[in-house]
Design a protein around this motif. Structure first.
Motif, PDB file in Angstrom:
ATOM      1  N   THR A  46       2.430  -8.418   5.031  1.00 33.62           N
ATOM      2  CA  THR A  46       3.627  -8.270   4.200  1.00 33.62           C
ATOM      3  C   THR A  46       3.727  -6.895   3.559  1.00 33.62           C
ATOM      4  O   THR A  46       4.809  -6.468   3.169  1.00 33.62           O
ATOM      5  CB  THR A  46       3.649  -9.339   3.099  1.00 33.62           C
ATOM      6  N   VAL A  47       2.607  -6.194   3.419  1.00 34.45           N
ATOM      7  CA  VAL A  47       2.643  -4.830   2.884  1.00 34.45           C
ATOM      8  C   VAL A  47       3.212  -3.909   3.957  1.00 34.45           C
ATOM      9  O   VAL A  47       2.816  -3.996   5.123  1.00 34.45           O
ATOM     10  CB  VAL A  47       1.226  -4.362   2.488  1.00 34.45           C
ATOM     11  N   PRO A  48       4.152  -3.033   3.624  1.00 35.23           N
ATOM     12  CA  PRO A  48       4.739  -2.138   4.634  1.00 35.23           C
ATOM     13  C   PRO A  48       3.683  -1.354   5.401  1.00 35.23           C
ATOM     14  O   PRO A  48       2.701  -0.877   4.816  1.00 35.23           O
ATOM     15  CB  PRO A  48       5.631  -1.217   3.799  1.00 35.23           C
ATOM     16  N   ALA A  49       3.903  -1.206   6.698  1.00 29.75           N
ATOM     17  CA  ALA A  49       2.926  -0.531   7.557  1.00 29.75           C
ATOM     18  C   ALA A  49       2.645   0.893   7.080  1.00 29.75           C
ATOM     19  O   ALA A  49       1.505   1.362   7.124  1.00 29.75           O
ATOM     20  CB  ALA A  49       3.429  -0.517   8.992  1.00 29.75           C
ATOM     21  N   ALA A  50       3.674   1.595   6.629  1.00 30.16           N
ATOM     22  CA  ALA A  50       3.480   2.968   6.164  1.00 30.16           C
ATOM     23  C   ALA A  50       2.557   3.012   4.948  1.00 30.16           C
ATOM     24  O   ALA A  50       1.743   3.938   4.803  1.00 30.16           O
ATOM     25  CB  ALA A  50       4.827   3.605   5.829  1.00 30.16           C
ATOM     26  N   THR A  51       2.672   2.030   4.075  1.00 27.91           N
ATOM     27  CA  THR A  51       1.815   1.962   2.890  1.00 27.91           C
ATOM     28  C   THR A  51       0.371   1.703   3.292  1.00 27.91           C
ATOM     29  O   THR A  51      -0.564   2.323   2.774  1.00 27.91           O
ATOM     30  CB  THR A  51       2.312   0.864   1.940  1.00 27.91           C
ATOM     31  N   LEU A  52       0.187   0.776   4.222  1.00 25.77           N
ATOM     32  CA  LEU A  52      -1.164   0.454   4.693  1.00 25.77           C
ATOM     33  C   LEU A  52      -1.814   1.668   5.357  1.00 25.77           C
ATOM     34  O   LEU A  52      -2.988   1.963   5.116  1.00 25.77           O
ATOM     35  CB  LEU A  52      -1.109  -0.717   5.670  1.00 25.77           C
ATOM     36  N   GLU A 116      -4.949  -7.532   3.265  1.00 28.94           N
ATOM     37  CA  GLU A 116      -4.034  -6.961   4.256  1.00 28.94           C
ATOM     38  C   GLU A 116      -4.379  -5.493   4.536  1.00 28.94           C
ATOM     39  O   GLU A 116      -4.294  -5.026   5.682  1.00 28.94           O
ATOM     40  CB  GLU A 116      -2.590  -7.097   3.784  1.00 28.94           C
ATOM     41  N   TYR A 117      -4.760  -4.761   3.498  1.00 35.68           N
ATOM     42  CA  TYR A 117      -5.193  -3.379   3.687  1.00 35.68           C
ATOM     43  C   TYR A 117      -6.421  -3.336   4.601  1.00 35.68           C
ATOM     44  O   TYR A 117      -6.553  -2.442   5.444  1.00 35.68           O
ATOM     45  CB  TYR A 117      -5.528  -2.739   2.342  1.00 35.68           C
ATOM     46  N   LEU A 118      -7.306  -4.296   4.441  1.00 34.07           N
ATOM     47  CA  LEU A 118      -8.516  -4.325   5.254  1.00 34.07           C
ATOM     48  C   LEU A 118      -8.221  -4.728   6.694  1.00 34.07           C
ATOM     49  O   LEU A 118      -8.807  -4.179   7.631  1.00 34.07           O
ATOM     50  CB  LEU A 118      -9.529  -5.284   4.619  1.00 34.07           C
ATOM     51  N   VAL A 119      -7.320  -5.669   6.884  1.00 34.24           N
ATOM     52  CA  VAL A 119      -6.923  -6.043   8.245  1.00 34.24           C
ATOM     53  C   VAL A 119      -6.380  -4.821   8.975  1.00 34.24           C
ATOM     54  O   VAL A 119      -6.758  -4.530  10.121  1.00 34.24           O
ATOM     55  CB  VAL A 119      -5.861  -7.169   8.221  1.00 34.24           C
ATOM     56  N   ASN A 120      -5.504  -4.085   8.321  1.00 34.78           N
ATOM     57  CA  ASN A 120      -4.936  -2.890   8.949  1.00 34.78           C
ATOM     58  C   ASN A 120      -6.014  -1.851   9.226  1.00 34.78           C
ATOM     59  O   ASN A 120      -6.030  -1.220  10.298  1.00 34.78           O
ATOM     60  CB  ASN A 120      -3.860  -2.294   8.038  1.00 34.78           C
TER      61      ASN A 120
END
Length: 347
Positions: A46-52, A116-120
């Motif tokens: 759910t966190v925008p890809a650019a942010t991740l 989510e940051y870690l998944v990315n």
């Protein structure tokens, strides 16, 4: 250097002064059918890809050198404050591709979002290097990578090992100041209380997964993750080793913060895990490290290099203080609700 270490010891000891201890953390029910099956595909991020992507900072050649390492920060600090003056220098010297991931609010935010940051980060590092990675984390950082592995099964084939330094794998009993409905605390503090809904979900059905090695380093002097053995893992199909620092160096003097940032014994255990197949083995660790004051990578003469420690102190000292934060993280009256993907019923 000795004065700096002594100062930090006194400051971190003050974190838990006066805290009322709750009962020891209970092991989560690993058979409960109310949680998501282990093999259900993970939800969309759910966190925008650019942010991740902007949160992931990498160094070195992803195709060369020893196994890539993702450095995952502890509660209250940024990766720079946690790792720039120690572990990052070690890995740079080794020619090891390593990345850091910066979490929202100095890692005080909802750990489900940090997941989510870690998944990315796992997916990106694996794609760039073509190799399975290691996750090395301190405190919350030694635990939160397991959230990604638990609820996004595709990440498991991309991770070879998880190494926790004083990890909060089952929460802690020293957060008694967070009282539902009476006081406010930041999300990550609520979630790291022993017996929290987050901890129950994290450890549901299985704590570890086949094909991944788990090394958990803990110290009996830990005043933040209490009781210290709760850092360990016991269930699941992964290869697990829980190493008490005092079994390697009986006189090791370091507590929670320094176990993951300064301790030469921790360094030796971590490097044993990174340089051998399987998790660390205490019997292989060279006891010469027991006579050292600090781990490699730390330069006592580099006064400017210790600036990240000083910037970290205000947030560090406020970690267990309810109703106050300098991080910008929301102050909540109760633990954040679990996301729908956590449950067997799904979303």
């Amino acid at each position: 250097m000795r004065r700096l270490l002594t100062c930090l010891l006194l400051l971190t000891a003050s974190l838990t002064a006066g805290a009322t201890l709750a009962p020891a953390p209970a092991r989560a029910d690993t058979t409960s059918p109310s949680y998501a099956p282990l093999d259900r595909p993970g939800p969309r991020l759910t966190v925008p890809a650019a942010t991740l992507d902007a949160a992931l900072q990498c160094h070195g050649d992803p195709k060369a050198g020893p196994r890539p390492v993702l450095l995952n920060p502890a509660t209250s600090v940024t990766p720079e404050e946690n790792y720039s003056w120690n572990w990052a220098k070690v890995f740079t010297k080794q020619g090891r591709y390593h990345c850091t991931v910066t979490m929202p609010y100095h890692t005080f935010g909802d750990i489900q979002v940090a997941g989510e940051y870690l998944v990315n980060a796992i997916r990106r590092m694996y794609a760039r290097s073509g190799r399975r990675i290691a996750i090395l984390g301190h405190s919350q950082g030694g635990m939160s990578g397991r959230w990604a592995l638990r609820f996004w099964p595709d990440t498991r084939a991309k991770v070879a090992e998880v190494i926790g330094m004083a990890p909060s794998n089952h929460g802690t009993t020293v957060l008694a100041g967070c009282i539902t409905g009476l006081t406010t605390c930041v999300p990550a503090v609520w979630q790291q209380r022993a017996g929290s809904a987050f901890m129950k979900a994290l450890n549901s059905r299985a704590e570890t997964f086949a094909g991944i090695d788990y090394t958990n380093v803990y110290t009996m002097l830990d005043e933040v993750v209490v009781p210290p053995p709760s850092s360990g893992l016991t269930t699941g199909a992964g290869r697990i080793v829980n190493v008490r620092v005092q079994d390697v160096c009986p006189l090791d003097p370091y507590e929670h913060v320094m176990t993951g940032t300064v301790s030469p014994a921790t360094y030796a255990i971590v490097m044993d895990a990174l340089t051998h197949d399987g998790p660390a083995r205490a019997s292989r660790v060279d006891r010469k490290w027991c006579s050292q004051l600090y781990m490699p990578g730390i330069d006592p003469a580099d006064v400017a290099g210790f600036a990240p420690i000083l910037t970290a102190l205000p947030n560090l000292l406020l970690t267990v203080v309810p109703s106050v934060t300098l991080s910008g993280a929301p102050l909540l009256k109760k633990e954040p609700a679990l996301r729908c993907y956590v449950y067997a019923a799904g979303c």
